[in-house]
Design a protein around this motif. Structure first.
Motif, PDB file in Angstrom:
ATOM      1  N   THR A  76      33.376  36.550  49.910  1.00 40.49           N
ATOM      2  CA  THR A  76      34.530  35.614  49.248  1.00 40.49           C
ATOM      3  C   THR A  76      33.728  35.074  48.158  1.00 40.49           C
ATOM      4  O   THR A  76      34.591  34.914  46.873  1.00 40.49           O
ATOM      5  CB  THR A  76      34.632  34.539  50.291  1.00 40.49           C
ATOM      6  OG1 THR A  76      35.201  35.134  51.488  1.00 40.49           O
ATOM      7  CG2 THR A  76      35.896  33.437  49.483  1.00 40.49           C
ATOM      8  N   VAL A  77      32.570  34.677  48.037  1.00 42.17           N
ATOM      9  CA  VAL A  77      31.703  33.914  46.898  1.00 42.17           C
ATOM     10  C   VAL A  77      31.690  34.932  45.768  1.00 42.17           C
ATOM     11  O   VAL A  77      32.112  34.685  44.603  1.00 42.17           O
ATOM     12  CB  VAL A  77      30.606  33.591  47.279  1.00 42.17           C
ATOM     13  CG1 VAL A  77      29.723  33.199  46.171  1.00 42.17           C
ATOM     14  CG2 VAL A  77      30.587  32.456  48.291  1.00 42.17           C
ATOM     15  N   LEU A  78      31.419  36.496  46.198  1.00 39.90           N
ATOM     16  CA  LEU A  78      31.281  37.224  45.030  1.00 39.90           C
ATOM     17  C   LEU A  78      32.595  37.646  44.600  1.00 39.90           C
ATOM     18  O   LEU A  78      32.855  37.908  43.214  1.00 39.90           O
ATOM     19  CB  LEU A  78      30.696  38.687  45.725  1.00 39.90           C
ATOM     20  CG  LEU A  78      29.332  38.672  45.886  1.00 39.90           C
ATOM     21  CD1 LEU A  78      28.771  39.721  46.666  1.00 39.90           C
ATOM     22  CD2 LEU A  78      28.351  38.415  44.756  1.00 39.90           C
ATOM     23  N   THR A  79      33.771  37.592  45.301  1.00 44.10           N
ATOM     24  CA  THR A  79      35.072  38.052  44.773  1.00 44.10           C
ATOM     25  C   THR A  79      35.430  36.710  43.841  1.00 44.10           C
ATOM     26  O   THR A  79      36.160  37.100  42.623  1.00 44.10           O
ATOM     27  CB  THR A  79      36.121  37.891  45.902  1.00 44.10           C
ATOM     28  OG1 THR A  79      35.791  39.083  46.625  1.00 44.10           O
ATOM     29  CG2 THR A  79      37.433  38.270  45.343  1.00 44.10           C
ATOM     30  N   LEU A  80      35.341  35.437  44.248  1.00 45.11           N
ATOM     31  CA  LEU A  80      35.894  34.437  43.317  1.00 45.11           C
ATOM     32  C   LEU A  80      34.839  34.390  41.973  1.00 45.11           C
ATOM     33  O   LEU A  80      35.575  34.055  41.110  1.00 45.11           O
ATOM     34  CB  LEU A  80      35.303  32.966  44.057  1.00 45.11           C
ATOM     35  CG  LEU A  80      36.566  32.681  45.087  1.00 45.11           C
ATOM     36  CD1 LEU A  80      35.843  31.619  45.810  1.00 45.11           C
ATOM     37  CD2 LEU A  80      37.731  32.437  44.698  1.00 45.11           C
ATOM     38  N   TRP A 123      34.547  42.529  36.420  1.00 48.32           N
ATOM     39  CA  TRP A 123      35.580  43.098  37.159  1.00 48.32           C
ATOM     40  C   TRP A 123      34.707  44.094  38.200  1.00 48.32           C
ATOM     41  O   TRP A 123      35.125  44.555  39.194  1.00 48.32           O
ATOM     42  CB  TRP A 123      36.519  43.868  36.686  1.00 48.32           C
ATOM     43  CG  TRP A 123      37.585  43.125  35.956  1.00 48.32           C
ATOM     44  CD1 TRP A 123      37.639  42.808  34.159  1.00 48.32           C
ATOM     45  CD2 TRP A 123      38.170  41.991  36.101  1.00 48.32           C
ATOM     46  NE1 TRP A 123      38.372  41.844  33.937  1.00 48.32           N
ATOM     47  CE2 TRP A 123      38.935  41.162  35.243  1.00 48.32           C
ATOM     48  CE3 TRP A 123      38.710  41.672  37.450  1.00 48.32           C
ATOM     49  CZ2 TRP A 123      39.768  40.170  35.186  1.00 48.32           C
ATOM     50  CZ3 TRP A 123      39.560  40.481  37.539  1.00 48.32           C
ATOM     51  CH2 TRP A 123      40.174  39.872  36.542  1.00 48.32           C
ATOM     52  N   LEU A 124      33.519  44.719  37.521  1.00 42.13           N
ATOM     53  CA  LEU A 124      32.812  45.645  38.280  1.00 42.13           C
ATOM     54  C   LEU A 124      32.111  44.935  39.434  1.00 42.13           C
ATOM     55  O   LEU A 124      31.844  45.781  40.311  1.00 42.13           O
ATOM     56  CB  LEU A 124      31.735  46.326  37.492  1.00 42.13           C
ATOM     57  CG  LEU A 124      32.398  46.892  36.178  1.00 42.13           C
ATOM     58  CD1 LEU A 124      31.100  47.705  35.347  1.00 42.13           C
ATOM     59  CD2 LEU A 124      33.127  48.228  36.509  1.00 42.13           C
ATOM     60  N   MET A 125      32.141  43.595  39.690  1.00 42.75           N
ATOM     61  CA  MET A 125      31.519  42.936  40.797  1.00 42.75           C
ATOM     62  C   MET A 125      32.600  43.114  42.127  1.00 42.75           C
ATOM     63  O   MET A 125      32.190  42.874  43.174  1.00 42.75           O
ATOM     64  CB  MET A 125      31.294  41.686  40.311  1.00 42.75           C
ATOM     65  CG  MET A 125      30.405  41.032  41.518  1.00 42.75           C
ATOM     66  SD  MET A 125      30.032  39.462  41.186  1.00 42.75           S
ATOM     67  CE  MET A 125      28.720  39.667  39.882  1.00 42.75           C
ATOM     68  N   LEU A 126      33.816  43.321  41.776  1.00 38.54           N
ATOM     69  CA  LEU A 126      34.836  43.265  42.949  1.00 38.54           C
ATOM     70  C   LEU A 126      34.432  44.395  43.808  1.00 38.54           C
ATOM     71  O   LEU A 126      34.753  44.290  44.969  1.00 38.54           O
ATOM     72  CB  LEU A 126      36.188  43.443  42.233  1.00 38.54           C
ATOM     73  CG  LEU A 126      36.615  42.054  41.732  1.00 38.54           C
ATOM     74  CD1 LEU A 126      38.080  42.174  41.153  1.00 38.54           C
ATOM     75  CD2 LEU A 126      36.834  40.983  42.409  1.00 38.54           C
TER      76      LEU A 126
END
Length: 125
Positions: free
Chosen positions: A11-15, A23-26
Motif C-alpha cells: 500500500t505504501v509503495l502504491t501510494l 509509474w515503474l514502482m507500481l
C-alpha cells in the motif's frame, strides 16, 4: 514477517508511486501485495484445525466435498454449520441416502461427501 507487513508495504509503495509519478514502482508494489496474499493463505491454512481442513481440502483417495447446491433435499433432519442436512438427496434422477457424519461412520466405496461433511450412499431403484 507476516502478511500484514507485505500488505502495508504494498500500500505504501502504491501510494508513493502514484503521488510521485514513478509509474515503474507500481509493478513492484503489486508484486509485494501478491506476496502478502500468498503468505496470508499459508497463515490461514496453518491456523485451521484438522477437522475443518479435512472438510475443505481435497484428500487423494477420498471423494471431494460437494456443495448442496446441486441437490434437491427430502426429509429435513437438522441444520449443521448453517446448512440443512437431509435424509435423501436427489440429483439428475439419482437418489442418495444419508449414511452418517464423516469420521463417525466407515467410509464406503460409492459414497459421496456433501458439505458440511456427511456421507451419502446411492440408492438403487
Amino acid at each position: 514477517m507476516n502478511s500484514r507487513f507485505f500488505f502495508i508495504g504494498g500500500t505504501v509503495l502504491t501510494l508513493f508511486g502514484l503521488l510521485s509519478g514513478h509509474w515503474l514502482m507500481l509493478p513492484i508494489a503489486f508484486f509485494v501485495a501478491f506476496s502478502g496474499m500468498i503468505l496470508a493463505d499459508r497463515e490461514q491454512l496453518s491456523e485451521m484445525d484438522a477437522h475443518t481442513a479435512a472438510m475443505l481440502l481435497a484428500v487423494p483417495g477420498r471423494p471431494p466435498l460437494l456443495p448442496l447446491d446441486h441437490f434437491t433435499g427430502r426429509e429435513l433432519l437438522f441444520y449443521r454449520a448453517g446448512c440443512p442436512v437431509y435424509r435423501q438427496l436427489l440429483s439428475q434422477g439419482r437418489c442418495w441416502e444419508l449414511v452418517g457424519e464423516q469420521g463417525k461412520v466407515e467410509d464406503e466405496s460409492g459414497c459421496i461427501r456433501v458439505y458440511p461433511g456427511y456421507l451419502y450412499r446411492r440408492v438403487q431403484r
